[in-house]
Write a protein that holds these residues in place. Structure first.
Motif, PDB file in Angstrom:
ATOM      1  N   SER A   1       3.851  11.417   3.092  1.00  0.00           N
ATOM      2  CA  SER A   1       4.227  10.792   1.820  1.00  0.00           C
ATOM      3  C   SER A   1       5.741  10.741   1.631  1.00  0.00           C
ATOM      4  CB  SER A   1       3.603  11.577   0.660  1.00  0.00           C
ATOM      5  OG  SER A   1       4.035  12.937   0.685  1.00  0.00           O
TER       6      SER A   1
ATOM      7  N   ALA B   1      -0.918   6.912  -0.208  1.00  0.00           N
ATOM      8  CA  ALA B   1      -0.671   6.015  -1.341  1.00  0.00           C
ATOM      9  C   ALA B   1       0.734   6.170  -1.909  1.00  0.00           C
ATOM     10  CB  ALA B   1      -1.711   6.269  -2.435  1.00  0.00           C
TER      11      ALA B   1
ATOM     12  N   VAL C   1       5.183   3.626  -1.352  1.00  0.00           N
ATOM     13  CA  VAL C   1       5.226   2.502  -2.288  1.00  0.00           C
ATOM     14  C   VAL C   1       5.882   1.265  -1.686  1.00  0.00           C
ATOM     15  CG1 VAL C   1       5.155   3.967  -4.327  1.00  0.00           C
ATOM     16  CG2 VAL C   1       7.372   3.473  -3.245  1.00  0.00           C
TER      17      VAL C   1
ATOM     18  N   LEU D   1       5.377   0.263   1.418  1.00  0.00           N
ATOM     19  CA  LEU D   1       4.596  -0.199   2.562  1.00  0.00           C
ATOM     20  C   LEU D   1       4.021  -1.589   2.315  1.00  0.00           C
ATOM     21  CD1 LEU D   1       3.713   0.974   5.305  1.00  0.00           C
ATOM     22  CD2 LEU D   1       1.541   1.605   4.228  1.00  0.00           C
TER      23      LEU D   1
ATOM     24  N   LEU E   1      -1.327   1.119  -3.278  1.00  0.00           N
ATOM     25  CA  LEU E   1      -0.344   0.430  -2.429  1.00  0.00           C
ATOM     26  C   LEU E   1      -0.240  -1.027  -2.880  1.00  0.00           C
ATOM     27  CD1 LEU E   1      -1.396   1.869   1.058  1.00  0.00           C
ATOM     28  CD2 LEU E   1       0.540   2.572  -0.379  1.00  0.00           C
TER      29      LEU E   1
ATOM     30  N   LEU F   1       1.190  -3.919  -0.670  1.00  0.00           N
ATOM     31  CA  LEU F   1       0.594  -4.209   0.630  1.00  0.00           C
ATOM     32  C   LEU F   1       0.248  -5.693   0.745  1.00  0.00           C
ATOM     33  CD1 LEU F   1      -0.041  -2.347   3.032  1.00  0.00           C
ATOM     34  CD2 LEU F   1      -2.428  -2.322   2.266  1.00  0.00           C
TER      35      LEU F   1
END
Length: 467
Positions: free
Chosen positions: A132, A155, A158, A160, A180, A183
Motif C-alpha cells: 500500500s 485499494a 490511488v 493505479l 481503485l 483504474l
C-alpha cells in the motif's frame, strides 16, 4: 557508462566505474554473483543493469546505492530480494520480471517513489500488505504468477490505472477493488474467478475489462464504459446477530426461584404445578429466566464442588451431634440408681428359675419388705474397691443427743466407713444415712424348690456411680 568483459562477479567493472565516478553500470551476461564492492558506487551511481544474468542472490551492499533510480534485474534466477532494498527510496523503476521470486520483502513498501514495477513471470503466491506504500504507482504488472489472493491494502494505490492479473490462480477479487476509482484497464483472464464483486460498479473510469466469459457467472452489468451483460449476484444470507451478553444476575437467580400465578410455586427445582422460571442450575447449563426476566448464570465447577463439600460437612455435623447426644443420654441412664425391685425376669437373667404363679388365692404373696435390698452394699469402683458402708438406724450427735435416721440435715448425719479390718472417721461426703430394712427370708440351697416369688437379685451400685 562502463561495460567491460571481466570475471563473473562484475568486480572489474565496479572498480572501473568507481575510478571514473560513473553514474551507470551494466554487468556482463556471464555474471553469476555481484561483488559487495558495488557499495563503493554509492556517491554517483543512478542506473544499474543486472538483467539477463545468472544471479541467484543480491548482496546487502546494494542497499548503499541510495541515489539509484533505475534497477534492472530481469532474466535472472533470483528467489528473493534483500530487505536492504528498502533503502533505495529514490528508486523509480524496478524490473524483476522473469525470475523465480516466491515473495516480496516487506521493505518494498518503503519504495514510495516507484512509478513502474514489473513483476511478471515469477512464482509469487501473494503480495505483502505493505504494498500500500506504492501510492505513486500507475501500473502494476503481475502476469504469469501463482497469486491465490490479493490483499485489501491494494485499494490504497490511488494512482493505479493499469492492473494486469493475467494467468494466476485467483478465485475472487477483493471487495475493496471498487476503491481503485482511477483504474482504466483490468485483465483477469486465465484465473478461477466466477463472481465479480458488486463494488466493481464503482470503477467508473474503466475502459478495458478482460475476463473469461465462460467462468464468470454474475456481477455488475455495467463497469465504467464496459457492459458486462452479467446478472446481479444473489445476496448472501444475512449473518446471525451476535448473541447478547447475559443479563446481570439478581436476587435468587442462581438457585432458579420461580413463581406461579395460578397454583403452586416453583422454588429451587421448579416445584409446584404452575411454577414458572424455577429450575436447577447444573454444571454447564443455564437456568431459565425467572419471573422477573433475569437470566441465571451457570455455576462454575468450583462453586458446585464448594456446595457439595458444604452439604457433606453439614450432614457429618448432624451425625456427630446425634452421636454425642446419644452418649450423653446413655451415660446419664447408666449412673442413675435402679428404682425397680427384682422380678421374675431378673431372676431368670441371674440364673434362678422363675417362680410359678400361685393358683391358690388363699396363699398370700411375699411381703414387700422381703424384696428390699440388703443393708450392707459393697461399693465397687476404682477408688472404693472393697469398702463396705454400714448404716444404723440412729446416730449420735455431738452433744450426746440422738437424731433419727433420715433427718432434715444431710450434713449433720455421719456414716461410718470400715475398710477391711480398719475404720476411719465418719465422712459427710457419702450422703445421708439410710435405715436398714429387715432381712428377707433365707435363700434355699441350690436345687431346693422355692416357694412364692423369686427373691430379687442385689442391686449393686455401678462402678461409675458418682457421690
Amino acid at each position: 557508462s562502463v561495460a567491460l568483459a571481466s570475471a563473473n562477479d562484475c568486480a572489474p567493472e565496479i572498480e572501473a566505474c568507481n575510478a571514473t565516478s560513473c553514474t551507470s553500470l551494466s554487468c556482463p551476461s556471464t555474471t553469476t554473483e555481484l561483488s559487495p564492492t558495488v557499495g563503493d558506487l554509492a556517491g554517483s551511481l543512478t542506473y544499474l543493469n543486472l538483467a539477463s544474468n545468472s544471479l541467484t542472490t543480491l548482496p546487502d551492499a546494494i542497499g548503499a546505492l541510495t541515489g539509484l533510480t533505475y534497477l534492472r534485474l530481469g532474466g535472472n534466477s533470483l528467489t528473493a530480494l534483500p530487505e536492504a532494498l528498502g533503502s533505495l527510496t529514490l528508486l523509480e523503476r524496478l524490473y524483476v520480471d522473469d525470475n523465480s521470486l516466491a515473495s516480496l520483502p516487506n521493505a518494498i513498501g518503503s519504495l514510495t517513489a516507484l512509478t513502474s514495477v514489473r513483476l511478471y513471470d515469477n512464482a509469487l503466491a501473494g503480495l505483502p500488505e505493505t504494498i500500500s506504500g506504492l501510492t505513486l504507482l500507475p501500473t502494476l504488472d503481475l502476469e504469469h504468477n501463482a497469486l491465490l489472493s490479493l490483499p485489501d491494502s491494494l485499494a490504497e494505490l490511488v494512482q493505479l490505472s493499469v492492473l494486469n492479473l493475467f494467468h494466476n490462480e485467483l478465485t475472487e477479487l477483493p471487495r475493496e477493488i471498487g476503491r481503485l476509482t482511477g483504474l482504466t484497464a483490468l485483465d483477469v483472464r486465465e484465473n478461477a474467478i466466477t463472481v465479480f464483486p458488486e463494488s466493481m460498479a464503482d470503477l467508473t473510469q474503466m475502459q478495458s475489462l478482460s475476463w473469461d466469459t465462460a467462468e464468470v457467472t454474475c456481477g455488475p452489468a455495467q463497469v465504467g464504459a464496459v457492459s458486462t451483460g452479467l446478472s446481479p449476484c444473489p445476496s448472501p444470507p444475512p449473518s446471525p446477530p451476535p448473541s447478547a451478553p447475559p443479563a446481570p444476575v439478581s436476587g435468587s437467580a442462581l438457585v432458579g426461584t420461580g413463581s406461579s400465578s395460578s397454583s403452586g410455586s416453583g422454588n429451587g427445582g421448579g416445584g409446584g404445578g404452575g411454577g414458572s422460571g424455577g429450575g436447577k442450575v447444573a454444571d454447564g447449563l443455564t437456568a431459565p429466566a425467572n419471573a422477573n426476566g433475569d437470566q441465571a448464570l451457570p455455576l462454575k465447577d468450583e462453586e458446585v464442588a464448594g456446595i457439595a463439600i458444604a452439604v457433606a460437612f453439614a450432614v457429618l455435623g448432624c451425625i456427630c451431634m446425634s452421636y454425642c447426644l446419644y452418649r450423653a443420654w446413655a451415660a446419664r441412664a447408666s449412673i442413675a440408681p435402679n428404682p425397680h425391685k427384682g422380678s421374675a425376669g431378673d431372676a431368670e437373667r441371674a440364673g434362678a428359675p422363675a417362680a410359678e404363679p400361685d393358683d391358690d388365692p388363699g396363699q398370700s404373696s411375699p411381703s414387700e419388705g422381703d424384696h428390699e435390698r440388703s443393708a450392707e452394699e459393697t461399693v465397687q469402683g476404682d477408688d472404693l474397691e472393697g469398702v463396705a458402708v454400714h448404716q444404723g438406724p440412729e446416730e449420735s450427735t455431738g452433744d450426746g443427743e440422738q437424731s433419727p435416721a433420715g433427718g432434715s440435715s444431710p450434713m449433720s448425719q455421719a456414716t461410718e466407713v470400715s475398710i477391711e479390718g480398719g475404720s476411719r472417721a465418719p465422712s459427710p461426703l457419702i450422703g445421708p444415712a439410710r435405715t436398714s430394712p429387715p432381712p428377707g427370708p433365707p435363700t434355699p440351697p441350690d436345687g431346693a424348690p422355692r416357694s412364692g416369688a423369686a427373691s430379687p437379685r442385689p442391686n449393686y451400685l455401678p462402678t461409675n456411680y458418682v457421690y
